[in-house]
Every structure is written in structure tokens, then in C-alpha cells.
Design a protein around this motif. Sequence first.
Motif, short mmCIF file in Angstrom:
data_model
loop_
_atom_site.label_atom_id
_atom_site.label_comp_id
_atom_site.label_asym_id
_atom_site.label_seq_id
_atom_site.Cartn_x
_atom_site.Cartn_y
_atom_site.Cartn_z
N ASP A 126 0.69 -1.17 -0.16
CA ASP A 126 -0.11 -0.10 -0.12
C ASP A 126 0.68 1.41 0.08
N GLN A 130 -0.58 5.28 -0.37
CA GLN A 130 -0.36 6.10 0.76
C GLN A 130 0.41 7.24 0.33
N LYS A 141 2.22 10.51 7.20
CA LYS A 141 2.01 9.10 7.01
C LYS A 141 0.97 8.46 7.90
N SER A 145 -2.49 6.74 6.68
CA SER A 145 -2.80 5.43 7.19
C SER A 145 -4.11 5.25 7.91
N THR A 153 -8.83 0.56 0.12
CA THR A 153 -7.76 0.90 -0.77
C THR A 153 -8.26 0.56 -2.40
#
Length: 331
Positions: A126, A130, A141, A145, A153
Motif C-alpha cells: 500500500d 499511501q 503518513k 494510514s 484501498t
Amino acid sequence: MIYFIGGTKFREFKYFEILNKLREKNPNISESFFDAELKEDENFLEKLMTNSIFSSQELVVLKRAQKIKKFETFLKNIANLDIINKQIIIDYKKEDGKLNAELKKALDKLEKDKKIKNFLFLKDEDIEIQNYVMLELKINKKNASSLLEMIGTNPFKVKNEIEKIKIFLDGEKFDLKKLKNIISIEKEYKIYEITKEILSNRINEVMKYLEQTKEYMGVLYSLYNELEVLYKIKILKKEGKQFSSNYNTFKIQFEKVKEAFKINNRTPNSYAIFKKLELEKNYSLESLKKLVYRSWEIENSIKTGKIEMSAGVETLIMHISSLYKIDCIIK
């Protein structure tokens, strides 16, 4: 220029990125899209071979190129064409991330000869999605997340949700709590939130949720998984492993024990495990051992018809509540 984008679903974020950059650089660029699954590859080739010194910039896209037989030959022929004023994107989906040796060799040579630019996504990770979220929303980050946990996703969904968020924020500071009211939260994330409520001994709203949605098995599986992870953390602590409350320090510590948390040969995100530390401290090692076994027992009883779903899951929830903060300090 020819852009080859191949691999797993995460390649689609590079596709969006290149598409947007080309549009920004050439606001009046004309666009043509072709689909190999609809046998439009010949039309695509015809479009590429039609040149005019007076023509403006064109964007020509071929989707689902993996449907073309002898694709390596097809790609080499395109790369050898005398193409004028055209930006070309070739999208090649390969969910298992495995490109055959001949194609990989052809891609490497064409890139070395500066005839194409390759963007390959051969692992189901991912990091690309991201990075896309971080770049588009200008967030760190950790926030990216957390947002992805809520919306999932799926590339097209993420892109749509990001556009929705940008309009909603209108230049204001990113605030995840405010966004919960406008984003489409994945069912899996809602179950995750419910599981967290159960393990935090806040069960009033949980029973209402279960009564309304009947997501008994989803919650059961989620509880089973969470309890197993908490149990693993507890065992590692008993063995003398240290886990810091500072995430940057924890990431380093996690690298040494990550094998213990692998599921189906995949290692979970370190931040996902880090967030479970606040739950693990509320249960003793003995309590977690009992609850993991009880989860397995109830799942078996439901599957064999010995107990109804609702009764089984509600029993487990009450059992978890009864062991909340029991002997958790000394064990």
C-alpha cells in the motif's frame, strides 16, 4: 513519450498521477481512450500512426493491454513508430505482479534505449496509495494510514473520496474527526471500530449496532483476530521484549519481532500493531489466552449449529467485558 504502467491495482495511482500531470501541462490536450478487452488495439495503433506536423498535443491511452496476444511484439512495434505530438499511456493489469521474462526483458531494453518509461508495481503493497493520499492532501503518513483504514484501498474509491475531502476542506487544516461525517466508511472499518469499543469495555452502542446490522460473524472474526494479536504482544512482553509508547522507537523494535505477526505470509503495518498496545494493557496474559480459546470455541459452536450467532457473539462480548482489567497489572 510512452508510459508503461503495469502490475497490481496500486499501479492505478501512478496512472492517475501521470494523467493529471499531462492535463495540467497541456490544458487543451485532446484525449483518446482505447480498450484492448473490446478489441480496440488496432484502433489504438491507427491513432498512433496518424501524424500531422500541424496537430496539437494528443493523449492516447490503451487500457487492459494484458488482453493483447504477443504483447511484447506489439509493444516493440509501438516503440519503433515515428510518433509526433503524442503522449501515450499503456495500462497493463497483472494482479499477481508476475510479468513473463520476455516482457520484462523487452521493457528493460526499451527503457534503456529511452523509448519508454516503465512504472511497475509487482508487489501488493500500500505504499503507492499511501504516497498518493499524502501528496494530494498534504498530510503525514500517520494520517494517511488512518484515512485508508476508513475508506479502504480501492483505487477509484480512494480517488473519489480524496476529491470529496479536498472540496470539503477548501484549504482548511486536515481533521480526521470532521471527515468522518462526509466520507464513505468501509464496512470493515466500522467493524474494526466496534471491536475496539468491545475491547475498551464500551459495549452499550455495540449491542445496538449488532441488532441493526446483524454483523455478528464479522465482529466475531474481528474479535478473534484482535485477541490473537493482543495475546502475541503479551507473550513477547513476557519473553522480555520491549515496546515503546513512542511510535518512531516502536517501529525499530517491531522489525525484530514482525515475523510473529505474519498472517498468510504478509506482515501487518507496524502502526496497526502499535495502536493495539493501548488495548493489550487492559488484559492479563491468562485472560487473553482464555478469550482466544473462547472465540475459537464459539465460532465452532455457531458453525456446527450448537448455538445461534447472536447468542454466541453476545456471550463472547460479555465474557470479554468480565475480564477487562482483571489482574492485568501483575500478569
